[in-house]
Scaffold this active site. Sequence first.
Site, PDB file in Angstrom:
ATOM      1  N   GLU A 159       0.797  -1.221   0.000  1.00 54.66           N
ATOM      2  CA  GLU A 159       0.000   0.000   0.000  1.00 54.66           C
ATOM      3  C   GLU A 159       0.837   1.283   0.000  1.00 54.66           C
ATOM      4  O   GLU A 159       0.710   2.127   0.891  1.00 54.66           O
ATOM      5  CB  GLU A 159      -0.991  -0.023   1.175  1.00 54.66           C
ATOM      6  CG  GLU A 159      -1.978  -1.177   1.070  1.00 54.66           C
ATOM      7  CD  GLU A 159      -3.063  -1.171   2.125  1.00 54.66           C
ATOM      8  OE1 GLU A 159      -3.067  -0.246   2.969  1.00 54.66           O
ATOM      9  OE2 GLU A 159      -3.908  -2.089   2.107  1.00 54.66           O
ATOM     10  N   GLU A 277      -5.134  -8.537  -0.417  1.00 57.39           N
ATOM     11  CA  GLU A 277      -5.863  -8.381   0.850  1.00 57.39           C
ATOM     12  C   GLU A 277      -7.311  -8.039   0.508  1.00 57.39           C
ATOM     13  O   GLU A 277      -7.559  -7.218  -0.371  1.00 57.39           O
ATOM     14  CB  GLU A 277      -5.313  -7.243   1.716  1.00 57.39           C
ATOM     15  CG  GLU A 277      -3.968  -7.462   2.340  1.00 57.39           C
ATOM     16  CD  GLU A 277      -3.558  -6.261   3.201  1.00 57.39           C
ATOM     17  OE1 GLU A 277      -4.461  -5.501   3.647  1.00 57.39           O
ATOM     18  OE2 GLU A 277      -2.355  -6.074   3.411  1.00 57.39           O
TER      19      GLU A 277
END
Length: 515
Positions: A159, A277
Amino acid sequence: MRIVVPTQPTGPLPDAWRACVGTGRMNLALRADYRDSLAQVQRDIGFRHIRGHGVLSDDMGVLRTDEIDGRTHTRYAFSYVDQVHDFFLSVGIRPFLELGFMPSQLASGDQTVFWWKGNVTPPRDHGEWVALVQAFLRHQIDRYGIDEVRQWPIEVWNEPNLTVFWKDADQPAYFRLYEETARAIKDVDASLQVGGPAICGGSDDEWWAPFTDFVTSRDVPIDFVSRHAYSSGPVQRIPFGVYQTQMPPQDLLHQFDAPRRYLAGTPLAGLPVHITEFNTSYRPDNPIHDTAYNAAFLAPVLAGGGDVVDSFSYWTFCDVFEEADVPTSFFHGGFGMLTHRQVAKPTYHLYAFMARMGRDVLARGEDHLVCADPDGRVTVLAWQPVGGTDAADVAAEHRVELSLPVRGDAAFVLRERVNEHDGNAFAAWREMGRPMSPTARELDLLRACARPSVEHDVARTADGRVELDLTLARHEVTFVELTPVAPAHHEGLDDRRLLGADDDRLVARHERGRA
């Protein structure tokens, strides 16, 4: 309205849902509770890969330095990594490597994330970072063989579009890290699979086009693209926890499809897409994860996600997880399918049901998935459709009526149910008074209450079909298995002679037919 399920399959059931599962940081895999949980998950579900943070973080002890007489000595140490990867492979699961976070000795700054302080700054020297990555991968190859490690996808960072995970969310700095890392990986072995950018939602417009332009204009290696997906809204804090609003389940599938939409018509179109995820909430302290609603919410996602991506990794398999801090209560809204001490949550059963579905898809709808095996076994996963925060509340019951093709004269029907009462340890824990640290006896009770309820019967076929009428309770996910019956002959057996017998079972009918 009864749905007539076709006899011929539409194709194999995609298994993108079990291609990968998430975990807390790698250091946790040294703990007994974690290992017991993963071994159970692999027995009941059987994921192929596992992805988590921190394989290069300080608590794994990979990059070590020692100062002697003003001279710095450097050593790469893989003892903890070896123990983790040895264990993963021993239970039949392979790493999906996420390269991060930055060892403090190599970091350009001191910004960290999580309770365990993973460093999220770029390397002070990219040459040292490249040397570390290559030493790490060569060690894996020396230990497990190149044919094995070629099956481990390698993702660069986590991220980087968020300032909490990458200093200043500096896009050019991430692009440089990606390029240096990807080239380093391919220098070790050209067939190793590397990808990124592992962004979360909200930044698609700002990241996909620049990332695509960067890797294509500079001919940077890329074998897959990755993204994360969560369907929750802003955090509403309470002591030691949060609540959040929810988008409907279809929002997750829309997010899954984002990489392909944004990459359509670009040189990266057609690359494998991995959602590394996903879950409802992105918080490890949101009670939604513990609920039957969570399982019902995710059922259509598991049933349909394989249509749009190559893998989607549930975050995470168990509650041995410490990003926000050490949990303060047994049920605390953790990401896991399993609590500490291996108490199954409803979402765990959803996955275990999926693992028992047949090979080929016969039908799929908004509240059901029907599959079959070549041996004639037919399986049904059914759920009560739920929406997000803005949707109307669901009814107390939901009906699913199916006409199923079944071979032979009869089928043994097994049904397992998970809802607000059945197979719901969270509900039992609340009824117990919410003990923060359950005793051994309370744990035994919670495990018993976590088992799905079981029903069984024999269904007679008519014209090669069984009419299956299911009434689902609130937030229920149910699994039904129909197995053709081949009665065995038992000389002299007549169930009518049993004391207390008041029904006709299959064997008794079969024996009477021989009289």
